[in-house]
Each structure stands twice: as C-alpha cells, then as structure tokens.
Design a protein around this motif. Structure first.
Motif, short mmCIF file in Angstrom:
data_model
loop_
_atom_site.label_atom_id
_atom_site.label_comp_id
_atom_site.label_asym_id
_atom_site.label_seq_id
_atom_site.Cartn_x
_atom_site.Cartn_y
_atom_site.Cartn_z
N HIS A 250 91.23 -18.68 23.01
CA HIS A 250 90.43 -19.72 22.35
C HIS A 250 91.18 -20.18 21.10
O HIS A 250 91.60 -19.35 20.28
CB HIS A 250 89.05 -19.18 21.97
N SER A 251 91.36 -21.48 20.96
CA SER A 251 92.09 -21.98 19.81
C SER A 251 91.71 -23.41 19.51
O SER A 251 91.15 -24.13 20.35
CB SER A 251 93.61 -21.88 20.06
N ILE A 252 92.02 -23.82 18.28
CA ILE A 252 91.84 -25.19 17.85
C ILE A 252 93.11 -25.62 17.12
O ILE A 252 93.68 -24.86 16.33
CB ILE A 252 90.60 -25.35 16.95
N GLY A 253 93.59 -26.81 17.45
CA GLY A 253 94.76 -27.36 16.78
C GLY A 253 94.43 -28.73 16.19
O GLY A 253 93.72 -29.53 16.81
N PHE A 254 94.95 -29.00 15.01
CA PHE A 254 94.65 -30.25 14.32
C PHE A 254 95.92 -30.78 13.68
O PHE A 254 96.69 -30.02 13.06
CB PHE A 254 93.59 -29.99 13.25
N SER A 255 96.20 -32.07 13.88
CA SER A 255 97.36 -32.68 13.22
C SER A 255 96.91 -33.94 12.50
O SER A 255 96.01 -34.65 12.96
CB SER A 255 98.45 -33.02 14.24
N LEU A 256 97.54 -34.21 11.36
CA LEU A 256 97.21 -35.40 10.57
C LEU A 256 98.48 -35.92 9.94
O LEU A 256 99.30 -35.15 9.42
CB LEU A 256 96.19 -35.05 9.48
N ASN A 257 98.66 -37.25 10.00
CA ASN A 257 99.85 -37.88 9.48
C ASN A 257 99.46 -39.18 8.78
O ASN A 257 98.60 -39.92 9.25
CB ASN A 257 100.84 -38.16 10.61
N LYS A 258 100.09 -39.44 7.65
CA LYS A 258 99.91 -40.73 6.98
C LYS A 258 101.27 -41.28 6.59
O LYS A 258 102.07 -40.60 5.94
CB LYS A 258 99.03 -40.59 5.74
N ARG A 259 101.53 -42.52 7.01
CA ARG A 259 102.82 -43.16 6.76
C ARG A 259 102.62 -44.42 5.94
O ARG A 259 101.86 -45.31 6.33
CB ARG A 259 103.50 -43.50 8.09
N THR A 260 103.26 -44.45 4.77
CA THR A 260 103.26 -45.66 3.95
C THR A 260 104.71 -46.13 3.83
O THR A 260 105.62 -45.58 4.45
CB THR A 260 102.68 -45.37 2.55
N GLU A 261 104.92 -47.14 3.01
CA GLU A 261 106.27 -47.68 2.87
C GLU A 261 107.23 -46.64 2.32
O GLU A 261 108.37 -46.55 2.75
CB GLU A 261 106.25 -48.91 1.96
N LYS A 262 106.77 -45.81 1.38
CA LYS A 262 107.64 -44.84 0.71
C LYS A 262 107.46 -43.42 1.24
O LYS A 262 108.40 -42.62 1.24
CB LYS A 262 107.40 -44.86 -0.80
N PHE A 263 106.25 -43.07 1.66
CA PHE A 263 105.96 -41.68 2.00
C PHE A 263 105.51 -41.54 3.45
O PHE A 263 104.82 -42.41 3.98
CB PHE A 263 104.87 -41.11 1.08
N ASN A 264 105.90 -40.43 4.06
CA ASN A 264 105.34 -40.01 5.33
C ASN A 264 104.86 -38.57 5.15
O ASN A 264 105.66 -37.65 4.92
CB ASN A 264 106.38 -40.07 6.45
N ILE A 265 103.55 -38.36 5.19
CA ILE A 265 102.97 -37.03 5.02
C ILE A 265 102.52 -36.53 6.38
O ILE A 265 101.76 -37.21 7.08
CB ILE A 265 101.78 -37.06 4.03
N PHE A 266 102.97 -35.34 6.79
CA PHE A 266 102.62 -34.81 8.10
C PHE A 266 102.11 -33.38 7.96
O PHE A 266 102.54 -32.62 7.09
CB PHE A 266 103.83 -34.86 9.05
N SER A 267 101.17 -33.02 8.83
CA SER A 267 100.57 -31.69 8.76
C SER A 267 100.05 -31.27 10.12
O SER A 267 99.71 -32.11 10.96
CB SER A 267 99.42 -31.67 7.74
N GLN A 268 99.99 -29.96 10.33
CA GLN A 268 99.40 -29.38 11.52
C GLN A 268 98.69 -28.08 11.15
O GLN A 268 99.11 -27.37 10.25
CB GLN A 268 100.47 -29.08 12.58
N LEU A 269 97.62 -27.80 11.87
CA LEU A 269 96.86 -26.57 11.66
C LEU A 269 96.50 -25.98 13.01
O LEU A 269 96.03 -26.70 13.91
CB LEU A 269 95.58 -26.84 10.86
N GLY A 270 96.72 -24.69 13.18
CA GLY A 270 96.34 -24.01 14.41
C GLY A 270 95.63 -22.71 14.09
O GLY A 270 96.09 -21.93 13.26
N VAL A 271 94.49 -22.48 14.74
CA VAL A 271 93.71 -21.25 14.55
C VAL A 271 93.28 -20.78 15.93
O VAL A 271 92.83 -21.60 16.76
CB VAL A 271 92.47 -21.48 13.67
N GLY A 272 93.41 -19.49 16.20
CA GLY A 272 92.99 -19.05 17.53
C GLY A 272 92.99 -17.55 17.69
O GLY A 272 93.38 -16.78 16.80
N LYS A 273 92.55 -17.15 18.89
CA LYS A 273 92.48 -15.74 19.24
C LYS A 273 92.82 -15.60 20.72
O LYS A 273 92.32 -16.36 21.55
CB LYS A 273 91.08 -15.19 18.97
N ARG A 274 93.70 -14.62 21.04
CA ARG A 274 94.10 -14.44 22.43
C ARG A 274 94.27 -12.97 22.77
O ARG A 274 94.49 -12.14 21.88
CB ARG A 274 95.40 -15.19 22.73
N THR A 275 94.16 -12.68 24.06
CA THR A 275 94.37 -11.33 24.58
C THR A 275 95.46 -11.37 25.63
O THR A 275 95.47 -12.25 26.49
CB THR A 275 93.08 -10.77 25.19
#
Length: 794
Positions: A250-275
């Motif tokens: 079971h897991s959840i993944g999330f990505s978010l990105n914002k691109r402007t003329e000068k900056f590109n901000i990128f991120s990812q998050l993953g949380v989960g549990k496995r056997t």
C-alpha cells in the motif's frame, strides 16, 4: 495536424526519397525549441509541402535534442513545423537554390486556447537505440506498477536481476550503476540501497555496454545509468498515485512542479508499506562421512518507507542554469523468519534438529543532495560547461535476535544477538566541457573526483549462563575509504556517413581498509590509463555499422572486502576478503543496426578479456560441517557473445520487442594446489515483451524472461523461466490512469544452485512468489498521470 496527416508524414519519411524529379538533393536541417522554456522539443513534426498543391512531400520527426536533418529533391516547397499543444509555424524565408538549407533554431509557443483538462503525451518507443547506448523508457513498461528500480531493471534489455538482487549485464557481474550519470550510495547494490528509487521517479534507464573515456572506467561489463524524472512543463503541474496489492503493498505517491520564466520547482513524495515473503531450502552433505544438514524455512520482511524529493532550477538567463536538489528517504524494517535445521548421520539417523527463529528490526536513513551549474555558449548551443557537486549518505541501524528451540539432540547456545551500525558517505565532484570546433569535429574534456567513506560496526552476543556474552571472534569494526580521481579527453569526427571518437582517461585510486579489532590494514594506490575508440559507418539510410573498444576496471566494493559475516545460517557463511585486487577488462564489440520495414533490429558480437577475475570460492570444514564462502582473485576469463535486440510492429494493435544474448566463456585459474578452476561454459538468456491495444482503450503487456543454466568456478546455477503482466486503461481524457501489474504470474521465479566438489555437495533454493498490484493515478494542471506507483524495493 490530424492523425491522417501524421500517418501520411511518417509514410512519406520512408518513401520520400523515391519521389520527385531526378534533381540534386537538398539537405534541410534545424532545431525545434520551446519558446517559453528554451528546451528542445522531441518528436516535433517537420514537413515540406508543395507551394502550389499544399500537399506534403516528405517529412521527419525531431530527435531527443530537437534536431532534424533530411533530404529532398523538391524545388518548389515550404517548411511546416508542428507539435501537439503548440502553434504550428510555416517557414518560407530561405534560399531554395542552396543544396543545404539550415533553418537554425525554430521556436514554437504553446497554444493559448489549449484546454487544461486535455492531457496528450507523445509516446516514446519502449527502447531506443543510439550510437553508444540503448535507452529504456520506463513510462511504457506497464508491469512496473508498484515496482522499484530493482524490478524495473529486470525488464531492461541486456540486464538481469536475480532473486537475490544481484545485477548482471550481458550475463556478467560488475556493472557500474549511476544516478543521472554520477555514482551515488543510493545506487549501491550493497544493502539493497536501490530500493530507495521508485518506478515513478525514473524517466529512463541507459545501458552502455562499451562506454567512451568520458565515462568513469568503473564497471567491467559496462554502465547502467538511471535517469530520474524532472518535470519542466510551464505552470503548475502534478499527479497523485495510489497503490494497493497482494502481498501487503500500500502506498501513495505525489508529485508537484511549478515552472516560471526563471524558476522550475519540482518535488515528489512517496509513503508506503510493503511485505516481502520468501521461502527457502538448503542441503549440505559431507562427502567424507555422508553427514547431511538440511534447512527449510520461510519468512516475511515488512517495510514502511518515506521518500521526499525537492529541487529547483534557476535560469539565470537563457544560457546559464543552476540546479539545487535533494532526496531523503527513511525506512523502518522488521523481519521474521523460522527455519528448521536437521543433522543426519551417515546411516540417515537423526543426530539433532532444532528450529531457529529470527526477529530483526532496522532503521535506514538515505539521502543525497546536489548542486549543478550548466552554461551554454551563445554562438554554439552544442558548446557547454557542466559542473556538479553531489553528496549522499546511507545508514543502517539494525538489531537481530535468534532463538533456537531444540527438538532433538543438544545445542551449545539457544540464543544469539547481532547489532549492526553501518554508515556510508560518498561525495562526487564532476566537471565536463564540450567544444565543437566545427560542424564535424568536437572535443570533450573533464574530470571527476569520488570520495567514499564507510564504517561498519558489527557485534555478536551469545546467551550463556543466563547472560549475554560478546563473541569476540565474530565482532569487528571495519573502516573503508576509497578515493578515485579521474580526468579524460575525447576527440570526435562525425561526417555524413562515417564517424570516429577517440578518447583516453587517467584514474588514480587510493584505497584504505582497517579491521580495528585485529588492526589489520590494507592499503592500495594505483594509477591506470583507460583508452577507448568508437566508430560508425552508415552504409545506407537503413543499415549502419558500429564498433568500439574500451578498457574497464572493477574495484572490490565494501562487501567484497569486509571480513564480517552474518549468522542467519551458521552452516553457510559469507565473508569478505580485504586483500582482493581489482579486475581489469578489455572490451570489444561490433554492432549492426537494421531498419527493415516495420522491424528495427540490432545484431552485435562482443568479446571481453578479464584478468585477476574475482569469484566466490567455498571452503568446507569437515569437522564442523560449516561452509564459508568468500571472493578471491584467480585466473583470467575470455567471454565471446552474440546479442540481438529487436522491435517489430506486426499490426496497429500488436507489437513485440525483446532481446537475445548468448555467450561462450573460457575460465583459466589455479587457486591453490587442490583447486584448479579451468573450465569452459555457455550462458544465454532471452526476454520478450508483447504489447496489445485492446478494445475499450485497454493496453496489455506480457513479458517473458528465460535464463539458461550456467556454471561458475564451483557452482551450477539452474535455469529459470518466469513472466510478468501489465494492464492499463486511461479514462477522463487521460487524466486518470488505471494500472494492474502481476509480477511472476506463475510463481516460477527462483534462484537454485548446486555445488559439487570433492569435499562436499550442496543445494539451495530460494523463492519470493507472485506480486499483484493495482494502481490509480490522477494528473492535474498541465501534468500527466504517472503510469506506475510510488512503491518500494522488490
């Protein structure tokens, strides 16, 4: 441009050179650029059309750098450049009398009225073949849902990963694993560190079987480069992915990105549990008295993980970019297993039997951070300077307890404990400069400094007379420090039909290991030259040849050198060898590239000659029945192989791609007076993926993998056949993607080995079983839904 036009353009790109009057060819070239981000546009369509009828004459699509180059015999035409989601551009201002028309940079802008809810993606082929490497695009691999880098690698051509997590390339150990072209402890095969990298983070995987001098010389069979995903779409984009599966996944993944003329901000998050369940059996027979020891058992490894990626690009101007990024992962592990050990006398009567229960807990922090600066030069976009500084850390704080319950006979100790405090830090500084002297000549130069610092504090305690007593013979602190400084220069000529690239690399290695308990030291300092040469010749537009040579090195890694061992099975022990020396390999290969209608085919032959071969050797104690396995240097190896990679579209709804690898090897080596390891052997494997486009917009993918039986110095590794399946459906105009993945459909993937030497006979069998994962992904903004899950290591 509609679908019919696109099909027509693609058809014309193959047939266009047969059409038109018998006039002199004109060469048309240029590069297509996104006006907002100043980045190349891959797969943009470039056509020339008749000025009178307005009908297309011929066309082409741009490559991964946005470049196009094609020829025509037409005399009265204009050029149109288009890409989905962008405003098309028509070009008529050029000198039609010239035999070479250079359109330079062509800038396209996004359509102002593009609907936010419509997400369209140009699908890449699952595997692309380039001059010195093959590129596997993870986004097309449906069976990667819920997988990690380990399982993704298992679907890459020429790469195999066994159930123990050992990675081989073209059947040989010793491949160098890189992240974004640089070494990192997160890419280390030791400690399953690759589990930090999840499928949703991977953009593509590059397989480089014969690298040029620009790449570091580490890796006798080549380099596997994992390129991580980084979104640079304009505006705010993102996606969220949910996975659930059996066994517990079971897991959840999330990505978010914002691109402007000068900056590109990128991120990812993953949380989960496995056997991760597993079953195992082993047998060891003492040939001196026929005493047998058998072990059977099963266990579960449970992991809870958190993974965060955060970074930003700062575009100082159109020619200068600074990137700062970081990746942090944290794992909580607990593992339980139960094994039944039985010892039988010569007459098959039972000597003793007992169960051994293991309980393990661990925390694993992993992180890396990078500062990168890239400068493009105004007068030549191919001229650039790239500097990066990368730091990474991997730690493990682990404790285990083993409880033995006697069923018959007598044991000296009923309980044992182990403690591991492991810390590895690695720092990489890299500088690369590319300077095209002219359109045909290019010089590259640069350097790299890699510092690796490791400490492993390991202790074993026995429960004796109601007290925990340290076992000094099994307790140690091992320090490992290795620094590698390298510099290279390459020169390349690339004409219309023929090209050549020469290079050399100089590397100095300084290695220090210390076993603190016994004050054993091992110091090595050596400098080596690593030349390379690559050439290619285009015989026809659909048939070309490539050849290459490079000298490579495999430096013994931490677990090869560390003399500590675990006590999970007291009768089967692995220990490192601090006196190991590096392997050196001369690697040769010739490859032909064919385009035969709908078939793309690569055929290649290769040869590797390796000295001071490192291979595991088992030593058997006839008194205690304990087998100790450790790596040793001995002898040489000659490997000659044949490889075929193919992709064919049999129908609009059905295509197949895959690879076949076969090699013959000759080993020569005398380890000691009693161990002559001269032998010949063969090894082959094949992998094929069938892709189906089904009704109701379903995509189905079935992958089958077969690995033949093969021999090592002492072991026979049994053959293995298994299959994976992936099913995908896009809904709500592609913003939501549903994925179903079944890995090891028939639960047939296993690792079996047999050892038959004069003193003892042994068998082992290990299996993981079937994994079923369902994932759902939603993309928002101008982003796109991920086609796989933010999951953990297999």
């Amino acid at each position: 441009m509609n679908v019919k036009q696109l099909i027509f353009v693609l058809a014309l790109s193959f047939l266009g050179h047969f059409a038109g009057a018998q006039t002199k060819n004109k060469t048309i070239k240029g590069v297509v650029i996104d006006k907002n981000t100043n980045t190349p546009i891959e797969f943009a369509t470039v056509i020339i059309a008749d000025n009178t009828s307005k009908k297309p004459i011929t066309g082409i699509t741009t490559d991964e750098t946005g470049v196009f180059n094609f020829t025509t015999k037409a005399t009265n035409f204009y050029v149109e450049v288009s890409f989905i989601g962008y405003t098309s551009k028509t070009i008529t201002d050029f000198n039609n009398a010239n035999t070479e028309i250079n359109l330079g940079q062509i800038f396209l802008s996004e359509e102002a009225n593009q609907l936010e809810e419509v997400v369209v993606r140009a699908e890449k082929s699952s595997t692309e073949f380039k001059l010195d490497k093959r590129v596997f695009n993870v986004g097309k691999d449906l069976s990667s849902t819920g997988a990690s880098a380990i399982e993704v690698l298992n679907n890459v051509p020429s790469v195999n990963v066994n159930i123990e997590g050992q990675i081989s390339l073209r059947g040989g150990q010793g491949a160098q694993i890189l992240i974004n072209g640089k070494p990192s402890v997160i890419a280390s095969q030791e400690g399953n560190a690759l589990g930090t990298i999840t499928a949703d983070q991977i953009e593509k995987i590059e397989v480089i079987t014969n690298p040029s001098a620009k790449y570091e010389a580490e890796g006798t069979t080549g380099i596997i480069n994992i390129v991580l995903r980084k979104n640079e779409k304009a505006g705010v984009n993102g996606s969220i992915t949910l996975n659930t599966g059996v066994p517990n996944n079971h897991s959840i993944g999330f990505s978010l990105n914002k691109r402007t003329e000068k900056f590109n901000i990128f991120s990812q998050l993953g949380v989960g549990k496995r056997t991760f369940p597993n079953t195992f059996t082993s047998l060891s027979r003492n040939k001196a008295d026929a005493t047998e020891i058998t072990a059977t058992g099963s266990g579960n490894k449970n992991e809870q993980f958190y993974n965060v990626v955060l970074g930003t690009d700062y575009h100082i101007n159109k020619n200068n970019v600074i990137t700062l990024s970081g990746n942090f992962a944290y794992e909580f592990e607990n593992e339980d297993s139960e094994s039944l050990f039985s010892e039988n006398y010569t007459d098959n009567t039972l000597n003793r039997s007992y169960t051994r229960i293991e309980t393990t807990e661990a925390t694993n922090p992993k992180f890396q951070y990078e500062l990168q600066y890239k400068k493009d030069f105004e007068n030549n976009k191919e001229q650039n300077l790239l500097f990066s500084a990368l730091g990474s850390f991997f730690g493990k704080d682990q404790s285990s307890e083993f409880n033995n319950t006697v069923l018959s006979g007598v044991l000296n100790s009923s309980r044992q404990q182990t403690r591991t405090d492991f810390k590895e830090a690695q720092y990489t500084f890299k500088l690369d400069y590319t300077h095209p002297i002219s359109e045909k000549y290019t010089i590259e130069t640069g350097g790299q400094y890699v510092l690796n610092d490791v400490t492993n504090d390991y202790a074993v305690n026995d429960f004796i007379n109601n007290a925990w007593i340290n076992n000094a013979g099994l307790t140690n602190i091992f320090n490992y420090n290795q620094n590698v400084l390298g510099a290279y220069v390459t020169g390349a000529y690339e004409g219309k039909k023929w090209g050549i690239k020469l290079g050399t690399r100089l590397e100095n290695t300084n290695l220090e290991t210390v076993l603190q308990n016994t004050n054993e030291n091992n110091s090595q300092n050596y400098t080596n030259l690593f030349p390379s040469i690559h050439t290619s010749y285009k015989i026809t537009p659909k048939f070309s040849l490539q050849a290459g040579f490079s000298k490579r090195i495999y430096r013994p890694r931490l677990w090869d050198l560390n003399p500590f061992f675990n006590i999970r099975n007291n009768f089967n022990i692995f220990t490192g060898n601090p006196n190991l020396q590096p392997e050196f390999t001369d690697s040769y290969e010739i490859t032909s590239i064919h385009k035969l209608g709908k078939l793309n085919l690569n055929l290649g032959v290769y040869h590797r000659y390796t000295t001071d071969v490192i291979e595991d050797v088992s030593f058997f104690n006839e008194t205690t029945n304990v087998t100790t396995r450790r790596p040793e240097n001995f002898g040489t190896s000659n490997t000659t192989g044949f490889e075929a990679n193919y992709k064919v579209g049999l129908a609009k709804w059905f295509s197949i791609n895959g690879d076949f690898n076969y090699n013959i090897f000759n080993r020569k080596g005398q380890f000691d007076a009693n161990n002559n390891f001269d032998f010949n052997g063969t090894r082959w494997d094949t992998k094929s993926t069938a892709k189906f486009k089904l009704p109701a917009s379903f995509d189905l993918e079935v992958t089958t993998i077969y690995r033949s039986q093969y021999k090592t110095a002492q072991n026979l590794i049994k053959d293995n056949l298994f299959a994976n399946l992936g099913l995908r459906k896009k809904i709500i105009k592609g913003k939501v993607i549903l994925n179903l993945s079944v890995r090891d459909i028939f639960a047939s993937r296993r690792f079996q080995s047999i050892t038959d030497v004069p003193t003892f006979y042994a068998e082992s069998d290990r299996q993981r079983g079937r994994f079923v994962t369902f994932g759902i992904s939603y993309g928002f903004g101008k982003g796109e839904a991920m086609e796989f899950g933010a999951s953990k290591r297999f």
